[in-house]
Design a protein around this motif. Structure first.
Motif, PDB file in Angstrom:
ATOM      1  N   UNK A 104       0.823  -1.217   0.000  1.00 42.59           N
ATOM      2  CA  UNK A 104       0.000   0.000   0.000  1.00 42.59           C
ATOM      3  C   UNK A 104       0.854   1.262   0.000  1.00 42.59           C
ATOM      4  N   UNK A 105       1.949   1.246   0.744  1.00 48.68           N
ATOM      5  CA  UNK A 105       2.765   2.463   0.857  1.00 48.68           C
ATOM      6  C   UNK A 105       3.503   2.788  -0.428  1.00 48.68           C
ATOM      7  N   UNK A 106       3.581   1.812  -1.348  1.00 50.02           N
ATOM      8  CA  UNK A 106       4.278   2.081  -2.612  1.00 50.02           C
ATOM      9  C   UNK A 106       3.317   2.459  -3.740  1.00 50.02           C
ATOM     10  N   UNK A 107       2.011   2.419  -3.476  1.00 49.84           N
ATOM     11  CA  UNK A 107       1.042   2.736  -4.538  1.00 49.84           C
ATOM     12  C   UNK A 107       1.239   4.125  -5.135  1.00 49.84           C
ATOM     13  N   UNK A 108       1.549   5.153  -4.326  1.00 45.81           N
ATOM     14  CA  UNK A 108       1.768   6.476  -4.941  1.00 45.81           C
ATOM     15  C   UNK A 108       2.891   6.494  -5.967  1.00 45.81           C
ATOM     16  N   UNK A 109       3.855   5.539  -5.872  1.00 45.20           N
ATOM     17  CA  UNK A 109       4.967   5.508  -6.806  1.00 45.20           C
ATOM     18  C   UNK A 109       4.536   5.056  -8.199  1.00 45.20           C
ATOM     19  N   UNK A 110       3.310   4.480  -8.294  1.00 42.45           N
ATOM     20  CA  UNK A 110       2.805   4.002  -9.588  1.00 42.45           C
ATOM     21  C   UNK A 110       2.028   5.100 -10.317  1.00 42.45           C
ATOM     22  N   UNK A 111       2.123   6.356  -9.802  1.00 43.53           N
ATOM     23  CA  UNK A 111       1.365   7.457 -10.407  1.00 43.53           C
ATOM     24  C   UNK A 111       1.722   7.734 -11.872  1.00 43.53           C
ATOM     25  N   UNK A 112       2.974   7.448 -12.346  1.00 38.74           N
ATOM     26  CA  UNK A 112       3.240   7.679 -13.784  1.00 38.74           C
ATOM     27  C   UNK A 112       2.269   6.931 -14.703  1.00 38.74           C
ATOM     28  N   UNK A 113       1.749   5.797 -14.221  1.00 30.71           N
ATOM     29  CA  UNK A 113       0.808   5.044 -15.051  1.00 30.71           C
ATOM     30  C   UNK A 113      -0.579   5.703 -15.100  1.00 30.71           C
ATOM     31  N   UNK A 114      -0.782   6.748 -14.307  1.00 33.31           N
ATOM     32  CA  UNK A 114      -2.086   7.417 -14.275  1.00 33.31           C
ATOM     33  C   UNK A 114      -2.108   8.680 -15.105  1.00 33.31           C
ATOM     34  N   UNK A 133       7.717   4.296 -18.562  1.00 35.05           N
ATOM     35  CA  UNK A 133       7.024   4.436 -17.280  1.00 35.05           C
ATOM     36  C   UNK A 133       7.291   3.217 -16.395  1.00 35.05           C
ATOM     37  N   UNK A 134       7.372   2.008 -17.034  1.00 42.66           N
ATOM     38  CA  UNK A 134       7.651   0.793 -16.280  1.00 42.66           C
ATOM     39  C   UNK A 134       9.020   0.884 -15.617  1.00 42.66           C
ATOM     40  N   UNK A 135      10.005   1.388 -16.335  1.00 43.07           N
ATOM     41  CA  UNK A 135      11.364   1.496 -15.781  1.00 43.07           C
ATOM     42  C   UNK A 135      11.405   2.514 -14.631  1.00 43.07           C
ATOM     43  N   UNK A 136      10.708   3.646 -14.801  1.00 42.65           N
ATOM     44  CA  UNK A 136      10.693   4.682 -13.754  1.00 42.65           C
ATOM     45  C   UNK A 136      10.086   4.129 -12.470  1.00 42.65           C
ATOM     46  N   UNK A 137       8.938   3.435 -12.602  1.00 41.53           N
ATOM     47  CA  UNK A 137       8.252   2.915 -11.421  1.00 41.53           C
ATOM     48  C   UNK A 137       9.070   1.811 -10.769  1.00 41.53           C
ATOM     49  N   UNK A 138       9.684   0.922 -11.585  1.00 37.66           N
ATOM     50  CA  UNK A 138      10.489  -0.171 -11.038  1.00 37.66           C
ATOM     51  C   UNK A 138      11.677   0.382 -10.261  1.00 37.66           C
ATOM     52  N   UNK A 174      10.765  -2.534  -6.908  1.00 34.43           N
ATOM     53  CA  UNK A 174      10.089  -3.789  -7.260  1.00 34.43           C
ATOM     54  C   UNK A 174      10.567  -4.202  -8.645  1.00 34.43           C
ATOM     55  N   UNK A 175      10.857  -5.467  -8.796  1.00 39.05           N
ATOM     56  CA  UNK A 175      11.327  -5.975 -10.092  1.00 39.05           C
ATOM     57  C   UNK A 175      10.136  -6.095 -11.031  1.00 39.05           C
ATOM     58  N   UNK A 176      10.020  -5.164 -11.965  1.00 40.51           N
ATOM     59  CA  UNK A 176       8.927  -5.166 -12.930  1.00 40.51           C
ATOM     60  C   UNK A 176       9.526  -5.307 -14.318  1.00 40.51           C
ATOM     61  N   UNK A 177       9.257  -6.442 -14.990  1.00 37.30           N
ATOM     62  CA  UNK A 177       9.867  -6.690 -16.296  1.00 37.30           C
ATOM     63  C   UNK A 177       8.885  -6.449 -17.428  1.00 37.30           C
ATOM     64  N   UNK A 178       7.610  -6.737 -17.184  1.00 39.34           N
ATOM     65  CA  UNK A 178       6.612  -6.595 -18.240  1.00 39.34           C
ATOM     66  C   UNK A 178       5.354  -5.941 -17.686  1.00 39.34           C
ATOM     67  N   UNK A 179       4.628  -5.241 -18.546  1.00 41.11           N
ATOM     68  CA  UNK A 179       3.355  -4.623 -18.177  1.00 41.11           C
ATOM     69  C   UNK A 179       2.413  -4.697 -19.370  1.00 41.11           C
ATOM     70  N   UNK A 188       1.253  -6.796 -14.222  1.00 44.98           N
ATOM     71  CA  UNK A 188       2.723  -6.778 -14.243  1.00 44.98           C
ATOM     72  C   UNK A 188       3.268  -8.181 -14.021  1.00 44.98           C
ATOM     73  N   UNK A 189       4.409  -8.470 -14.671  1.00 48.80           N
ATOM     74  CA  UNK A 189       5.170  -9.682 -14.400  1.00 48.80           C
ATOM     75  C   UNK A 189       6.592  -9.266 -14.028  1.00 48.80           C
TER      76      UNK A 189
END
Length: 521
Positions: free
Chosen positions: A66-76, A99-104, A109-114, A132-133
């Motif tokens: 939950x505390x990391x949700x604001x970091x996903x704002x680039x996707x909004x 945007x995936x690279x910025x958020x990761x 968090x290891x985010x490779x695909x979206x 995300x995977x």
């Protein structure tokens, strides 16, 4: 192939489950959980457009702290606001990989695909699903196709949940408006049975909303004409013939449940129609007009009584004055004296009537004041007796005060007015004479005073009304006696202004006993 088949079977099952849910938070949780299971993802969230400013906000997430949700704002940001039948065709999020690279990087968090798919309902973008995977194979074309079909079903379910929320909010608002209305409101079905009544109508009828539901309109309202002779609901039902677009109004006395108060009400019936023109419900607005009708009756009574009471002394004064001023007649001193005496007497009567009317007006406006002091009541009664003995030779006056009757704390002039009114009525309504008694007792807390006569008496059904303004008992005696029906009204007001009360005990043909109490200080 088996994996794809399982995806489609799962999609069918979950689509059925989604369409049966109308609670938005649980629906979004189901959508995310299902999408994760179908696509074997590790993370995901759903963002929906706010109604206030049309911006996207995350409404449900899976696997994301939950505390990391604001970091996903680039996707909004940068989401195209698309509408129309080609919404799916032009759907594209600029620089999704960047945007995936910025958020990761920001979240650790290891985010490779979206994969991002739009939620489009009624040709309008209402939100986005992100999956995300962190590892494993890339999202395949089949994965995207399955998720696209799933997103279409999810958009419909979300739209339905939105509509349900709107309808539910509108219903809550309507219920609040209906229940808080000061007027009575009743909703009927097409067979004129109660669907709902509000609290105001519940108080008026004596039925709770639960008790009223399912009952017939006529059973709840029980309307009759003012004289009680005609059952309006049965013989003059306003719902017998409803004309489209026309309100029906009816007025009557509502008897309600049990022995509750009888209210004069005006009921306005408004039919509600569907698109085909058929009646869905009938709304009855019940307005309590009891005070309005009472005021009308009081106004009519006031005009009738006052005009009659004013005409008599004015006619006598004018008649005797015209007679005395005739130039063709010479009157002896005795005739002039008698005529002037009648003019003075009728002028006094007129002055007394006007003063009573002014006093009644002050009482109605809350302007009655008392100036109490200590004085002895028996001597005041003796002075009043002396005055009344000059007016009648057919009555005897007696006092009956206890030997230890104490000084009373009251407004002497006001109390003199009370006793004068009661003695005047005792004389007036004892045409055959008899004994009139004034007495009193004290118990240390209250002083009780009474005035008794042996006159015509008062019927039991009229005893509760004689203290009302302009009320006069209907019998042959009252029709031949003067009075505007204000004396007892003023008497009660004065007694109550002292903190006491007054009542009458009477039997027709055997006289009346008026009793009032005052606090002893």
């Amino acid at each position: 192939m088996d994996y794809q088949l399982r995806q489609r079977e799962y999609l069918l099952q979950i689509s059925r489950a989604m369409t049966s849910r109308l609670d938005l938070p649980s629906l979004l949780t189901l959508i995310l959980q299902s999408a994760v299971d179908m696509l074997r993802s590790e993370l995901g969230f759903i963002a929906l457009r706010r109604r206030s400013d049309n911006e996207l906000e995350i409404r449900a997430s899976y696997g994301i702290p939950t505390h990391t949700l604001p970091l996903f704002s680039p996707f909004l940001t940068g989401i195209p606001h698309i509408e129309g039948p080609s919404a799916h065709l032009v759907w594209q999020i600029p620089d999704l990989r960047g945007k995936l690279e910025i958020v990761a990087s920001a979240s650790g968090v290891s985010l490779r695909q979206v994969v991002a798919l739009p939620l489009v309902a009624e040709e309008r973008l209402i939100g986005v699903i992100y999956m995300f995977r962190a590892a494993g194979a890339d999202f395949s074309a089949n994965d995207r196709q399955v998720l696209a079909s799933f997103a279409d079903q999810a958009a419909i379910a979300v739209r339905n949940a939105y509509l349900y929320e709107e309808v539910r909010a509108d219903k809550l608002l309507l219920d609040a408006i209906v229940d808080s209305s000061a007027n009575g409101i009743m909703i009927l079905d097409t067979s004129c049975h109660v669907v709902k009544i509000n609290r105001a109508l519940g108080r008026m009828t004596g039925y709770s909303p639960e008790e009223a539901a399912g009952r017939g309109c006529e059973e709840v309202l029980r309307l009759r004409t003012r004289n009680g002779e005609v059952d309006i609901c049965s013989e003059q039902c306003a719902l017998a013939e409803l004309i489209p677009g026309e309100k029906k109004r009816i007025e009557g006395v509502m008897h309600g449940k049990g022995d509750g108060p009888q209210l004069t009400v005006e009921v306005a019936y408004t039919p509600l129609y569907d698109r085909a023109g058929d009646i869905l419900h009938i709304v009855a607005n019940v307005n309590d007009i009891t005070r309005f009708r009472e005021a009308e009756e009081l106004k009519s009574t006031f005009i009738s009584v006052v005009s009659h009471e004013l005409k008599t002394p004015v006619a006598l004064i004018k008649g005797y004055a015209d007679t005395l001023r005739r130039e063709d007649a010479r009157w002896d001193a005795e005739t002039v004296r008698e005529s002037l005496g009648i003019i003075v007497e009728e002028s006094d009567h007129l002055d007394h009537l006007i003063n009573d009317l002014l006093e009644a007006s002050r009482i109605q406006a809350g302007g009655l004041t008392v100036k109490p002091s200590y004085f002895m009541l028996p001597p005041l009664v003796e002075k009043l007796f002396a005055g009344f003995k000059l007016q009648t030779k057919d009555h005897r006056f007696e006092d009956d005060f206890s030997p230890d009757f104490p000084p009373i704390y009251a407004d002497e002039e006001r109390l003199k007015e009370v006793l004068s009114n009661l003695l005047s009525n005792a004389v007036k309504y004892s045409p055959s004479g008899g004994t009139i008694t004034v007495g009193g007792r004290a118990d240390g807390k209250w002083i009780t005073v009474y005035v008794a006569d042996t006159g015509v008496g008062i019927a039991s059904h009229e005893q509760q009304n004689i203290f009302d303004r302009f009320y006069r008992i209907e019998n042959s005696l009252t029709r031949t006696t003067q009075g505007a029906g204000l004396g007892l009204y003023l008497t009660r007001a004065i007694v109550e202004a002292h903190g006491g009360r007054i009542w009458v005990e009477s039997t027709p043909g055997k006289g009346s006993l008026f009793i009032f109490t005052l606090p002893q200080r």
